[in-house]
Design an enzyme around this catalytic site. Structure first.
Site, short mmCIF file in Angstrom:
data_model
loop_
_atom_site.label_atom_id
_atom_site.label_comp_id
_atom_site.label_asym_id
_atom_site.label_seq_id
_atom_site.Cartn_x
_atom_site.Cartn_y
_atom_site.Cartn_z
N LYS A 194 -32.67 -23.68 -8.04
CA LYS A 194 -31.64 -22.90 -7.35
C LYS A 194 -32.19 -22.51 -5.99
CE LYS A 194 -28.82 -18.78 -7.69
NZ LYS A 194 -28.28 -17.76 -8.57
N ARG A 204 -20.59 -13.87 -3.70
CA ARG A 204 -21.08 -12.49 -3.58
C ARG A 204 -19.95 -11.56 -3.15
NH1 ARG A 204 -26.96 -13.94 -0.79
NH2 ARG A 204 -27.71 -15.20 -2.53
N LYS A 216 -33.12 -13.52 -0.92
CA LYS A 216 -33.58 -13.92 -2.24
C LYS A 216 -34.70 -14.97 -2.17
CE LYS A 216 -29.36 -12.58 -4.71
NZ LYS A 216 -28.46 -12.90 -5.85
N GLU A 232 -40.44 -26.81 -11.32
CA GLU A 232 -39.51 -25.96 -12.06
C GLU A 232 -38.95 -26.70 -13.28
OE1 GLU A 232 -38.88 -22.85 -11.83
OE2 GLU A 232 -39.38 -22.21 -9.80
N LYS A 247 -28.57 -26.30 -7.96
CA LYS A 247 -27.59 -25.46 -7.30
C LYS A 247 -28.06 -25.08 -5.90
CE LYS A 247 -25.57 -20.91 -7.80
NZ LYS A 247 -25.58 -19.69 -8.54
N SER A 273 -19.58 -21.67 -4.49
CA SER A 273 -18.44 -21.03 -3.80
C SER A 273 -18.32 -21.45 -2.33
CB SER A 273 -18.56 -19.52 -3.90
OG SER A 273 -19.78 -19.06 -3.35
N TYR A 312 -15.35 -24.73 -8.97
CA TYR A 312 -14.11 -23.97 -8.83
C TYR A 312 -12.91 -24.91 -8.70
CZ TYR A 312 -17.60 -20.45 -8.18
OH TYR A 312 -18.69 -19.65 -8.39
C1 PBG Z 1 -26.55 -14.89 -9.14
C2 PBG Z 1 -25.62 -16.02 -9.01
C3 PBG Z 1 -25.13 -16.46 -7.79
C4 PBG Z 1 -24.27 -17.51 -8.07
C5 PBG Z 1 -24.25 -17.71 -9.45
N1 PBG Z 1 -25.12 -16.77 -10.02
C6 PBG Z 1 -25.33 -15.92 -6.42
C7 PBG Z 1 -26.67 -15.67 -5.91
O1 PBG Z 1 -27.68 -16.20 -6.37
O2 PBG Z 1 -26.74 -14.85 -5.00
C8 PBG Z 1 -23.53 -18.24 -7.01
C9 PBG Z 1 -22.42 -19.11 -7.40
C10 PBG Z 1 -21.56 -19.54 -6.27
O3 PBG Z 1 -21.83 -19.30 -5.08
O4 PBG Z 1 -20.53 -20.14 -6.57
N2 PBG Z 1 -27.34 -14.74 -10.20
#
Ligand code: PBG
Length: 323
Positions: A194, A204, A216, A232, A247, A273, A312
């Protein structure tokens, strides 16, 4: 000239016959946002077509999706600010919004499979995926919270828990907690690779979960790295992950392929997203054909090697297939 690749493209029947990659509704997981209240369907401004649902309308939405042929869902809870704290204590309350939603969905749709998010950020007053102390994210203390959260979700009826936090050792810890409590059947879909980046903005917004301070980057991966994804993947596999996830998906198709080529586990990809929002925004302006861009985007993720796609677009794609 005896090699003419165009012979295999000359009409639609032939093109269909030689098509290498296909997309089925079986490949999809549809993320859904849940909020408190009744009869709520609150559109998310930065994600046209996507809303937040209260539990009653969530059940209607899942019913509509099941009728279209979608059977796997990834719910995310939008928690009111007043329930957030430093240690995300709401996240393992057996009566929290998320647990109630999981129970209701499984009661009404026993055959639906739920992939539940294990991470502190929706419940954290700091908006981080770990406990923050003096500006640092504490790893092992966070694992305790994640273990309790995963157990609460399993008790509520989750089929697959999906740690999205990127703490070290979380897959092994969650596996241990689940097994100790008799949840051997609950699977783990690990957010293995990720990346820390700009594509999570609309999500968010949807959950009001942006970090209050900093970013992050001490836990999510550097977008410039690919070998690190193999480290990982190796750890998650050794710790007992049942699925590995990459991701975001689109800027990381090479990582999907890398994990596909180096693992025998099912590979999931999260078409996040921001990736959804880009297609929608350009389509709204008439700059691209949104439907064609959706199909091309989804097939590219599958072609890269994903077995499972969180998107989505899942419902819209199901509607498109019905046309
Ligand atoms: C957080 C989490 C995130 C998403 C899924 N789980 C956001 C982040 O890491 O800040 C993002 C999913 C998306 O953007 O569609 N644990």
């Amino acid at each position: 000239m005896n090699r003419r690749p165009r012979r295999n493209r000359q009409n639609e029947v032939i093109r269909n016959m030689v098509q290498e990659t296909t997309l089925s509704l079986h490949d999809f997981i549809f993320p859904l946002f849940i909020i408190e209240g009744q009869n709520q369907r609150v559109p998310i401004h930065s994600m046209p077509g996507i809303s937040r649902f209260s539990i009653d309308t969530l059940l209607e939405e899942i019913g509509a999706c099941v009728d279209l042929g979608l059977n796997v869902f990834a719910p995310f809870p939008g928690m009111p600010d007043k329930l957030k704290d430093k240690y995300a204590t709401q996240s393992y309350d057996p009566d929290n919004l998320f647990a109630r939603a999981i129970r209701e969905v499984k009661k009404n749709f026993p055959d639906v499979v739920l992939v539940t998010d294990v991470a502190m950020d929706p419940y954290s007053s700091d908006g981080h995926d770990g406990i923050v102390e003096n500006g640092e994210i504490l790893n092992d203390e966070t694992l305790e919270v994640l273990g309790k959260m995963a157990l609460t979700q399993a008790q509520a009826g989750a089929d697959i828990v999906a740690p999205s936090d990127m703490m070290d050792g979380r897959v092994g810890h969650i596996r241990h907690v689940l097994d100790e409590n008799g949840f051997q059947k609950v699977a783990i879909m690990s957010y293995t690779a990720k990346y820390a980046g700009a594509f999570y903005g609309p999500f968010r917004d949807a959950l009001d979960s942006a970090p209050k301070m900093g970013d992050k980057k001490t836990y999510q991966m550097n977008p410039a790295n690919s070998r690190e994804a193999l480290i990982e993947a190796e750890l998650d596999t050794a710790e007992g992950a049942d699925y590995l996830m990459v991701k975001p998906a689109l800027a990381y198709l090479d990582i999907i392929k890398l994990l596909r080529d180096n693992s025998n586990l099912p590979i999931a990809a999260y078409n996040v997203s921001g990736e959804y929002a880009m297609v929608k925004a350009a389509a709204e302006r008439g700059w691209i054909d949104g439907e064609k861009a959706m199909v091309e985007t989804l097939i590219s993720i599958k072609r890269a090697g994903a077995d499972v796609i969180l998107s989505y677009f899942a419902k819209e794609y199901a509607q498109y297939l019905k046309k």
